[in-house]
Design an enzyme around this catalytic site. Structure first.
Site, short mmCIF file in Angstrom:
data_model
loop_
_atom_site.label_atom_id
_atom_site.label_comp_id
_atom_site.label_asym_id
_atom_site.label_seq_id
_atom_site.Cartn_x
_atom_site.Cartn_y
_atom_site.Cartn_z
N ARG A 46 0.68 -1.18 0.19
CA ARG A 46 -0.19 0.28 -0.21
C ARG A 46 1.14 1.40 0.26
O ARG A 46 1.63 1.17 1.35
CB ARG A 46 -0.66 -0.23 0.93
CG ARG A 46 -1.89 1.41 1.54
CD ARG A 46 -3.01 1.27 2.77
NE ARG A 46 -3.95 0.58 2.66
CZ ARG A 46 -4.73 0.40 3.90
NH1 ARG A 46 -3.97 0.72 4.29
NH2 ARG A 46 -5.73 -0.61 3.42
N ARG A 68 -5.04 4.34 16.96
CA ARG A 68 -5.58 3.04 16.04
C ARG A 68 -5.47 3.98 14.94
O ARG A 68 -4.33 5.49 14.77
CB ARG A 68 -6.64 3.71 16.71
CG ARG A 68 -7.69 2.81 16.10
CD ARG A 68 -7.74 1.24 16.18
NE ARG A 68 -8.80 0.46 15.80
CZ ARG A 68 -9.06 -0.62 14.40
NH1 ARG A 68 -8.50 -0.38 13.97
NH2 ARG A 68 -9.47 -1.68 14.68
N LYS A 69 -5.70 3.60 13.58
CA LYS A 69 -6.05 4.29 12.63
C LYS A 69 -5.89 5.26 12.13
O LYS A 69 -6.97 5.81 13.55
CB LYS A 69 -6.23 3.03 11.17
CG LYS A 69 -8.10 3.50 11.20
CD LYS A 69 -8.39 2.92 10.64
CE LYS A 69 -8.31 3.50 8.80
NZ LYS A 69 -9.01 2.54 7.76
FE1 SRM Z 1 -9.87 -0.59 5.15
C1 SRM Z 1 -8.67 -2.67 7.69
C2 SRM Z 1 -8.80 -2.37 2.43
C3 SRM Z 1 -10.21 2.44 3.19
C4 SRM Z 1 -11.84 1.16 7.04
N1 SRM Z 1 -8.83 -1.58 5.30
C5 SRM Z 1 -8.31 -2.92 6.25
C6 SRM Z 1 -7.31 -4.02 5.71
C7 SRM Z 1 -6.04 -4.01 5.85
C8 SRM Z 1 -7.20 -5.48 6.48
C9 SRM Z 1 -6.87 -6.35 5.91
O1 SRM Z 1 -5.02 -6.55 6.51
O2 SRM Z 1 -7.02 -7.31 4.83
C10 SRM Z 1 -7.90 -4.18 4.08
C11 SRM Z 1 -6.72 -4.67 3.56
C12 SRM Z 1 -8.05 -5.16 2.42
C13 SRM Z 1 -6.28 -5.53 0.98
O3 SRM Z 1 -6.21 -6.46 0.90
O4 SRM Z 1 -6.34 -4.37 -0.25
C14 SRM Z 1 -8.68 -2.84 3.74
N2 SRM Z 1 -9.62 0.13 3.62
C15 SRM Z 1 -8.72 -1.28 2.14
C16 SRM Z 1 -9.09 -0.31 0.79
C17 SRM Z 1 -8.20 -0.75 0.12
C18 SRM Z 1 -10.79 -0.29 0.57
C19 SRM Z 1 -10.56 -0.62 -1.21
O5 SRM Z 1 -10.13 -1.63 -1.09
O6 SRM Z 1 -10.43 0.94 -0.67
C20 SRM Z 1 -8.89 1.24 1.33
C21 SRM Z 1 -7.62 1.64 1.31
C22 SRM Z 1 -7.38 3.54 1.80
C23 SRM Z 1 -6.29 3.94 1.71
O7 SRM Z 1 -5.57 3.68 0.72
O8 SRM Z 1 -5.58 3.51 2.94
C24 SRM Z 1 -9.79 1.51 3.01
N3 SRM Z 1 -10.95 1.47 5.27
C25 SRM Z 1 -11.26 2.26 5.13
C26 SRM Z 1 -12.10 3.02 5.03
C27 SRM Z 1 -12.59 3.96 4.11
C28 SRM Z 1 -11.97 5.60 3.76
O9 SRM Z 1 -10.83 6.05 4.55
O10 SRM Z 1 -12.38 6.47 3.45
C29 SRM Z 1 -12.32 2.63 6.20
C30 SRM Z 1 -13.77 3.90 6.68
C31 SRM Z 1 -13.47 4.55 7.37
C32 SRM Z 1 -12.67 4.87 8.67
O11 SRM Z 1 -11.73 3.83 8.73
O12 SRM Z 1 -12.66 5.35 9.47
C33 SRM Z 1 -11.54 1.73 5.89
N4 SRM Z 1 -10.08 -0.84 7.33
C34 SRM Z 1 -11.03 -0.23 7.97
C35 SRM Z 1 -11.16 -1.22 9.01
C36 SRM Z 1 -11.96 -0.46 9.92
C37 SRM Z 1 -11.15 0.77 11.14
C38 SRM Z 1 -11.99 1.24 12.67
O13 SRM Z 1 -11.58 1.61 13.60
O14 SRM Z 1 -12.60 -0.43 13.21
C39 SRM Z 1 -10.26 -2.01 9.62
C40 SRM Z 1 -9.71 -2.52 10.20
C41 SRM Z 1 -9.38 -2.18 11.50
O15 SRM Z 1 -8.19 -1.53 11.37
O16 SRM Z 1 -8.90 -2.92 12.25
C42 SRM Z 1 -9.62 -1.62 7.77
#
Ligand code: SRM
Ligand code: SF4
Length: 521
Positions: A70, A184-185
């Site tokens: 990433r 956290r994130k």
């Molecule tokens: Fe996300 C975790 C993918 C945007 C909330 N997210 C993950 C993981 C890393 C889990 C994992 O290890 O498998 C996913 C990776 C999968 C993979 O192989 O791609 C993943 N998140 C993504 C992406 C790639 C989705 C997409 O297809 O676009 C986005 C990457 C953004 C970036 O460039 O950094 C992505 N994730 C988001 C968003 C949307 C946003 O930011 O607008 C959210 C909701 C907004 C937020 O965070 O407040 C989001 N992701 C989560 C969460 C729940 C966070 C929480 O506070 O509980 C997790 C799980 C965690 O962090 O424990 C998570």
């Protein structure tokens, strides 16, 4: 360096805090070459599955040995030269190699082998790319308007501001121990235009343009987030910040510092910034931020300057520079193959200035195409693959990674969502586009709560068997009056979705069957 023990609160810390206290995630930077030589099977499990995320390297249990990388793509800006370097990385891995444009206008590379990463990092650094601190308890990619510097509606060009905030957090991409151990994130967005292109409402910090005493700067929102147990829209911090780099960077630094030192490190589901704001109240939170800044901050402007619906930027648009256009190409569910990335780099150079931009809708924009080059550009094969006039539902479709690569997924998302949108586009006419978002699990990476129709993966029982299913969200609005949608249906088996969504489109969005289409009862 900050450890859990330096935080003020006495709570039972969660298991993530324990391993962070044992060894900071960033420490694996110095071990990467060793890991690459050892091979991934020999790497300590916590380093492999957790700490490497501090460098943007994600072990994928679904595809062991094929990592996801990433990046950080501040503002979604990527040059043709950078795109070519990344295309080259993906190409090495043949059919396993691909890239996804993310919902934070970023890129994730697929299929990457650990032994290649030191070399990949060298090539990335040579063209100014980094993946530093892009996962786990770090600040994610910082978003901004994808048409900054091109847009006639723009109020503030935020490109340098976003870069400066990223540089502060990551020490210019080298890694910064000050901010590698947040509770956290953390998400940051800076909006410089009038249409809230960044989804300000779902970021932990969002800067939105606002006039104060006739001067343009930013009002600041804080605490927006999604998680599996709670979703909250960002709320006003009550301050106005001038548009100067030192002010914007300082406010970000102060909020991050207050959060780092005071945010809960207990129950992991209650550690995002909003939980601290809930505990303290906004008055105390703001006072702590001001203390960290070292001076009072100006009172927020009475209202912000957001005044329009959110644009998707798909199509051809005149830039503020006379005779130049930006062209938004639609990339179905954000998935790119190496040859397509190469082609995007080529057309960006041949027809534009080499300037590409990614959007939170997972699409790509080619900037600075002169009027007299438009027609020939639009006849290029890549514009047929990534069209400027996709069909109505496909156009607005956003999807998270889903089961193909993500272990949290309860359903496959990208291919399924695309097939459904294509099928319904063939069956019904819609007066307006309808934004559909798919997310494979309650983590909500695909933001179903911002959609008009949002799908969240789950499981349901049908005819005595467990089957892939979705909870359906509706009512999300974006742009100046952004509002989060809510769940309206539960556990709808995926195989029933064509009929269910067709009905939702007919009842709520004026869909009519296309001439000659007959739906069997
Ligand atoms: Fe996300 C975790 C993918 C945007 C909330 N997210 C993950 C993981 C890393 C889990 C994992 O290890 O498998 C996913 C990776 C999968 C993979 O192989 O791609 C993943 N998140 C993504 C992406 C790639 C989705 C997409 O297809 O676009 C986005 C990457 C953004 C970036 O460039 O950094 C992505 N994730 C988001 C968003 C949307 C946003 O930011 O607008 C959210 C909701 C907004 C937020 O965070 O407040 C989001 N992701 C989560 C969460 C729940 C966070 C929480 O506070 O509980 C997790 C799980 C965690 O962090 O424990 C998570
Ligand atoms: Fe994975 Fe769930 Fe995020 Fe989709 S929403 S990428 S399935 S964690």
């Amino acid at each position: 360096m900050v450890t859990a023990s330096t935080t003020k609160k006495k709570v039972k810390i969660n298991k993530f805090e324990k391993y962070k206290a044992e060894k900071d995630g960033l420490a694996v930077k110095d071990e990467l070459k060793k890991f690459a030589e050892m091979g991934w099977e020999a790497v300590d499990e916590t380093d492999l599955t957790q700490r490497l995320k501090w460098l943007g390297i994600f072990f994928r249990p679904v595809t062991p040995g094929k990592f996801m990388l990433r990046l950080r793509m501040p503002h979604g800006l990527i040059s043709s030269q950078q795109m070519r370097v990344l295309a080259d990385v993906v190409q090495r891995y043949g059919d396993d190699g691909s890239a996804d444009i993310t919902t934070r206008q970023n890129l994730q590379l697929r299929g990457v082998h650990l032994e290649d990463i030191p070399d990949i990092f060298d090539k990335m650094h040579a063209v100014g790319l980094t993946s530093m601190q892009s996962g786990m308890d770090n600040v994610r990619n910082i978003t901004g308007s994808p048409v900054a510097g091109l847009d006639s509606k723009e109020l503030i060009d935020t490109r340098e501001l976003v870069q400066a905030v990223q540089d502060m957090i990551t020490n210019g991409g080298e890694g910064n121990y000050d901010f590698t151990n947040l509770p956290r994130k953390f998400n940051i967005a800076l909006e410089g235009s009038t249409d809230n292109s960044v989804h300000a409402e779902i970021n932990d910090i969002a800067f939105v343009p606002a006039y104060k005493d006739g001067r343009l700067g930013f009002n600041v929102l804080v605490g927006g987030f999604f998680s599996s147990t709670r979703c909250a829209a960002a709320i006003p911090l009550g301050v106005w910040v001038p548009p100067e780099e030192e002010d914007v960077v300082e406010v970000c630094r102060a909020i991050l510092t207050v959060y780092r030192d005071n945010g809960s490190r207990g129950n992991r589901q209650k550690t995002r910034l909003m939980w601290l704001i809930d505990e303290w109240g906004m008055e105390k939170f703001r006072a702590e931020v001001e203390q960290s800044v070292g001076k009072p901050l100006a009172q927020a402007a009475a209202e912000d300057a957001l005044d329009s619906d959110k644009r998707d930027h798909v199509g051809v648009f005149q830039q503020k520079q006379e005779g130049l256009n930006y062209v938004g190409l639609h990339v179905p569910v954000g998935r790119l193959k190496a040859d397509q990335m190469m082609d995007l780099a080529r057309v960006a150079e041949v027809y534009g200035s080499g300037d590409l931009r990614l959007t939170v809708e997972q699409n790509v924009i080619v900037a600075n195409v002169p009027d007299n080059r438009l027609a020939i550009f639009l006849s290029e094969a890549i514009v047929q693959t990534f069209p400027i006039q996709p069909s109505t539902l496909v156009r607005s479709l956003v999807s998270c990674t889903g089961a193909q690569f993500c272990k949290f997924a309860l359903v496959e998302t990208k291919m399924q969502s695309l097939a459904l949108a294509r099928r319904l586009d063939a069956e019904v006419d819609l007066p307006e586009p309808v934004r559909m978002h798919w997310t494979g699990c309650p983590n909500s990476c695909g933001q179903p709560q911002v959609a008009q129709i949002g799908m969240m993966g789950t499981k349901a029982r049908k005819n005595g068997k467990m089957v892939p299913a979705v909870d359906i969200y509706m009512g999300g609005t974006v742009g100046k009056d952004a509002h989060l949608g809510e769940r309206v249906m539960q556990k709808v088996p995926c195989e029933d979705l064509p009929g269910v969504v067709r009905n939702l489109l007919t009842e709520n969005f004026g869909a009519t069957l296309k001439p000659g289409v007959v739906i069997e009862a």
